[in-house]
Design a protein around this motif. Structure first.
Motif, short mmCIF file in Angstrom:
data_model
loop_
_atom_site.label_atom_id
_atom_site.label_comp_id
_atom_site.label_asym_id
_atom_site.label_seq_id
_atom_site.Cartn_x
_atom_site.Cartn_y
_atom_site.Cartn_z
N ALA A 4 0.85 -1.18 0.00
CA ALA A 4 0.00 0.00 0.00
C ALA A 4 0.89 1.24 0.00
CB ALA A 4 -0.90 0.01 1.21
N ARG A 5 0.46 2.23 -0.74
CA ARG A 5 1.21 3.48 -0.82
C ARG A 5 0.35 4.63 -0.30
NH1 ARG A 5 3.73 3.32 -6.77
NH2 ARG A 5 3.00 5.44 -6.59
N LEU A 6 1.03 5.61 0.25
CA LEU A 6 0.35 6.77 0.81
C LEU A 6 0.85 8.02 0.09
CD1 LEU A 6 -1.38 8.11 3.09
CD2 LEU A 6 0.73 8.21 4.42
N PHE A 7 -0.07 8.84 -0.36
CA PHE A 7 0.25 10.11 -0.99
C PHE A 7 -0.31 11.22 -0.10
CE2 PHE A 7 0.17 7.04 -4.35
CZ PHE A 7 1.20 7.41 -5.20
N VAL A 8 0.44 12.31 0.04
CA VAL A 8 0.00 13.43 0.86
C VAL A 8 0.01 14.69 0.00
CG1 VAL A 8 0.51 14.85 2.88
CG2 VAL A 8 0.95 12.39 2.95
N LEU A 9 -1.10 15.38 0.04
CA LEU A 9 -1.23 16.67 -0.65
C LEU A 9 -1.41 17.72 0.44
CD1 LEU A 9 -1.60 18.34 -3.25
CD2 LEU A 9 -4.03 17.75 -3.14
N THR A 10 -0.44 18.58 0.62
CA THR A 10 -0.53 19.59 1.67
C THR A 10 -1.22 20.84 1.15
OG1 THR A 10 1.65 20.49 1.14
CG2 THR A 10 1.57 18.72 2.77
N SER A 11 -1.65 21.67 2.06
CA SER A 11 -2.40 22.86 1.69
C SER A 11 -1.53 23.98 1.14
CB SER A 11 -3.18 23.38 2.90
OG SER A 11 -2.27 23.78 3.91
N GLY A 12 -0.28 24.01 1.51
CA GLY A 12 0.57 25.11 1.07
C GLY A 12 0.29 26.36 1.90
N LYS A 13 0.62 27.51 1.33
CA LYS A 13 0.40 28.77 2.04
C LYS A 13 -1.09 29.03 2.19
CE LYS A 13 2.86 32.19 0.47
NZ LYS A 13 3.68 33.12 -0.32
N ARG A 14 -1.45 29.68 3.30
CA ARG A 14 -2.85 30.00 3.57
C ARG A 14 -3.33 31.07 2.58
NH1 ARG A 14 -6.26 33.27 7.07
NH2 ARG A 14 -7.98 31.95 7.72
N PRO A 15 -4.39 30.75 1.83
CA PRO A 15 -4.93 31.74 0.89
C PRO A 15 -5.68 32.83 1.64
CG PRO A 15 -6.27 29.76 0.87
CD PRO A 15 -5.11 29.48 1.77
N PRO A 16 -5.93 33.96 1.00
CA PRO A 16 -6.64 35.06 1.66
C PRO A 16 -8.06 34.68 2.08
CG PRO A 16 -5.88 35.71 -0.56
CD PRO A 16 -5.50 34.29 -0.35
N ASP A 17 -8.72 33.82 1.32
CA ASP A 17 -10.10 33.44 1.63
C ASP A 17 -10.26 31.92 1.45
OD1 ASP A 17 -12.79 33.28 2.09
OD2 ASP A 17 -13.39 34.52 0.39
N PRO A 18 -9.86 31.13 2.47
CA PRO A 18 -9.90 29.67 2.32
C PRO A 18 -11.29 29.13 2.03
CG PRO A 18 -8.88 30.29 4.42
CD PRO A 18 -9.36 31.54 3.76
#
Length: 123
Positions: free
Chosen positions: A1-15
């Protein structure tokens, strides 16, 4: 099994605007075609709208609470908000529970009904 992670990155002005966009729905639809399971972590439902918005794009929600810190009525309020948004609540996880101080095990009738004070730690 493999795990992929997608992070949010920098906080946008209007999440909230970003996660409620058609583009977010499109991305999740494409990811559902490629992955067996997608887990999305969101801020607390009672403090921010992000979790409520994201709940509409998911197959189900698992509410996570902190034992000893989350006010007793907060999970119920969160579930009501999720229900009002049309989310399917799959369950609740209570983390950081000290079983030695749990009110359940100190209940006077537990020995009467044959409950044992045994538990195993999950690591």
């Amino acid at each position: 099994a493999r795990l992929f992670v997608l992070t949010s990155g920098k906080r946008p002005p209007d999440p909230a605007n970003l996660i409620s966009s058609a583009r977010m729905e499109e991305v999740l639809t494409r990811l559902k075609d490629e992955f067996e399971m997608i887990l999305i972590d969101s801020p607390p439902v009672l403090a921010f709208t992000d979790g409520i918005i994201l709940s509409r794009l998911t197959d189900g929600v698992v509410l996570v609470t902190c034992g000893g810190k989350t006010p007793k009525n907060a999970p119920r309020q969160a579930i009501h908000r999720l229900d009002a948004a049309g989310a399917k609540t799959l369950g609740v996880i209570i983390n950081n529970v000290d079983l030695d101080k749990s009110l359940y095990y100190d209940y006077p009738y537990t020995s009467y009904y044959g409950y044992k004070r045994e538990y195993s730690e999950i690591s």
